[in-house]
Design an enzyme around this catalytic site. Structure first.
Site, short mmCIF file in Angstrom:
data_model
loop_
_atom_site.label_atom_id
_atom_site.label_comp_id
_atom_site.label_asym_id
_atom_site.label_seq_id
_atom_site.Cartn_x
_atom_site.Cartn_y
_atom_site.Cartn_z
N ASN A 12 -4.33 -9.02 5.92
CA ASN A 12 -4.34 -7.82 6.74
C ASN A 12 -5.67 -7.09 6.51
O ASN A 12 -5.87 -6.49 5.46
CB ASN A 12 -3.16 -6.93 6.34
CG ASN A 12 -3.18 -5.58 7.05
OD1 ASN A 12 -3.87 -5.41 8.04
ND2 ASN A 12 -2.42 -4.63 6.51
N LYS A 14 -6.80 -4.52 8.07
CA LYS A 14 -6.74 -3.07 8.34
C LYS A 14 -7.94 -2.66 9.20
O LYS A 14 -8.37 -3.42 10.05
CB LYS A 14 -6.65 -2.28 7.03
CG LYS A 14 -5.62 -2.87 6.07
CD LYS A 14 -5.40 -2.02 4.87
CE LYS A 14 -4.45 -2.74 3.93
NZ LYS A 14 -3.95 -1.92 2.86
N HIS A 98 4.06 -1.78 8.90
CA HIS A 98 3.26 -1.65 7.68
C HIS A 98 3.39 -0.21 7.17
O HIS A 98 3.45 0.73 7.97
CB HIS A 98 1.80 -2.00 7.95
CG HIS A 98 1.00 -2.11 6.69
ND1 HIS A 98 0.52 -1.01 6.03
CD2 HIS A 98 0.64 -3.18 5.95
CE1 HIS A 98 -0.12 -1.40 4.93
NE2 HIS A 98 -0.05 -2.72 4.86
N GLU A 100 1.35 1.81 6.04
CA GLU A 100 0.31 2.74 6.55
C GLU A 100 0.64 3.18 7.97
O GLU A 100 0.40 4.33 8.34
CB GLU A 100 -1.07 2.07 6.46
CG GLU A 100 -1.54 1.98 5.02
CD GLU A 100 -2.51 0.86 4.72
OE1 GLU A 100 -3.10 0.28 5.66
OE2 GLU A 100 -2.69 0.54 3.53
N GLU A 170 6.61 -4.99 0.33
CA GLU A 170 5.38 -4.38 -0.16
C GLU A 170 5.68 -3.04 -0.80
O GLU A 170 5.80 -2.01 -0.09
CB GLU A 170 4.41 -4.16 1.01
CG GLU A 170 4.00 -5.42 1.73
CD GLU A 170 2.66 -5.24 2.41
OE1 GLU A 170 1.72 -5.95 2.02
OE2 GLU A 170 2.54 -4.38 3.28
N GLY A 176 -3.08 -1.43 -2.32
CA GLY A 176 -4.44 -0.88 -2.45
C GLY A 176 -4.67 -0.10 -3.72
O GLY A 176 -5.67 0.62 -3.84
N SER A 215 -1.71 -5.48 -3.86
CA SER A 215 -2.74 -5.79 -4.86
C SER A 215 -2.69 -7.24 -5.34
O SER A 215 -3.01 -7.52 -6.50
CB SER A 215 -2.66 -4.82 -6.04
OG SER A 215 -2.92 -3.50 -5.59
C1 PEP Z 1 -1.37 -4.47 2.50
O1 PEP Z 1 -1.95 -3.51 2.98
O2 PEP Z 1 -0.49 -5.06 3.14
C2 PEP Z 1 -1.73 -4.90 1.14
C3 PEP Z 1 -0.94 -5.72 0.50
O3 PEP Z 1 -2.91 -4.38 0.64
P1 PEP Z 1 -3.58 -4.73 -0.80
O4 PEP Z 1 -3.50 -6.23 -0.99
O5 PEP Z 1 -4.99 -4.25 -0.69
O6 PEP Z 1 -2.78 -4.00 -1.83
#
Ligand code: PEP
Length: 260
Positions: A12, A14, A98, A100, A170, A176, A215
């Site tokens: 992803n 973003k 998601h 966000e 998630e 992040g 992460s």
């Molecule tokens: C995400 O935004 O779906 C995500 C897993 O981000 P990150 O790997 O940067 O934590």
């Protein structure tokens, strides 16, 4: 990872990468992953780079998904993009819900309930994202949150299409932040998500792929991908670097083949 389910590694991006930067990424990624068949690879660029990525990835092992979509096909929804618009340019799937989008752009469970069947009807594979905040985990509300999000999201998906849905667990506190879920936390939550799918359809639960996201990087991917109910990963930060992303794909292949 269960060898009966093809692992999925989805990146992803973003709000990252211009079309030129996306082109450079794909030209660097394709030779690194070659004709991988034992792992499904997906990138999710911003809307404007989708058409270019579909063209550049055509015939390769890499699928191209969008990061969101509107539930209506057309109408007075300024700034939105619909399922038929994505399908028209051969986008293969879409991330839905998601955290966000939920937190920053007000995406609701009610809208997601319409988006999942709409995506499937248009020929797009949905990745439904679910996960708890840090406070919800501390309060012991993780399962309650997951139950609500999974049940709402899947409510209107026809039973025979449930196996096509991918669910990404998630934990919001891990996205992040560099804080990765402990293996037992990821396994418990992904197994719980699968049990919730079983509440809809037992056969589908054995087929649905549940991803871990938060992460995930090459350094921690092996132990997370080896968990029995984790069928791949939704990767944010590490997916914007072709070398790191290809390494995660390679780790998934090794885990699947049993070579760890
Ligand atoms: C995400 O935004 O779906 C995500 C897993 O981000 P990150 O790997 O940067 O934590």
């Amino acid at each position: 990872m269960n060898p009966d389910r093809t692992p999925l590694i989805a990146g992803n991006w973003k709000l990252n990468k211009t079309i030129a930067e996306a082109e450079a990424f794909i030209q660097s990624l394709l030779p690194r992953v070659g004709a991988v068949e034992d792992v499904e690879i997906v990138i999710c660029p911003p809307f404007l780079a989708l058409a270019a990525m579909v063209d550049s990835a055509r015939g390769s092992a890499v699928g191209v998904y969008a990061q969101t979509m509107h539930e209506e096909d057309a109408g007075a929804y300024t700034g939105e993009v619909s399922a038929p618009m994505l399908a028209e340019i051969d986008v293969a799937g879409v991330i839905l819900g998601h955290s966000e989008r939920r937190q920053l752009f007000g995406e609701t469970d009610r809208a997601l309930q319409l988006k999942l069947p709409r995506a499937l009807e248009a020929g797009l594979k949905p990745i439904l994202c679910v996960g708890e905040t840090e406070e919800e985990r501390e309060r012991g509300d993780t399962e309650r949150k997951l139950r609500h999000q999974v049940q709402e999201g899947l409510e209107k998906v026809p039973g025979e299409r449930l196996p096509e849905v991918v669910i990404a667990y998630e934990p919001i506190w891990a996205i992040g932040t560099g804080l990765v879920a402990k293996p037992e936390q990821a396994q418990d939550a992904c197994a719980f998500v699968r049990a919730l799918v079983e509440g809809f359809d037992k056969g589908a639960a054995a087929k649905v792929r549940v991803l871990y996201g938060g992460s995930l990087k090459p350094e921690n991917a092996a132990e997370l991908l080896a968990l029995p109910d984790v069928d791949g990963a939704l990767v944010g930060g590490a997916s914007t670097d072709p070398a790191a992303f290809a390494e995660i794909v390679e780790i998934a292949r090794r885990v699947r083949s049993g070579a760890g």
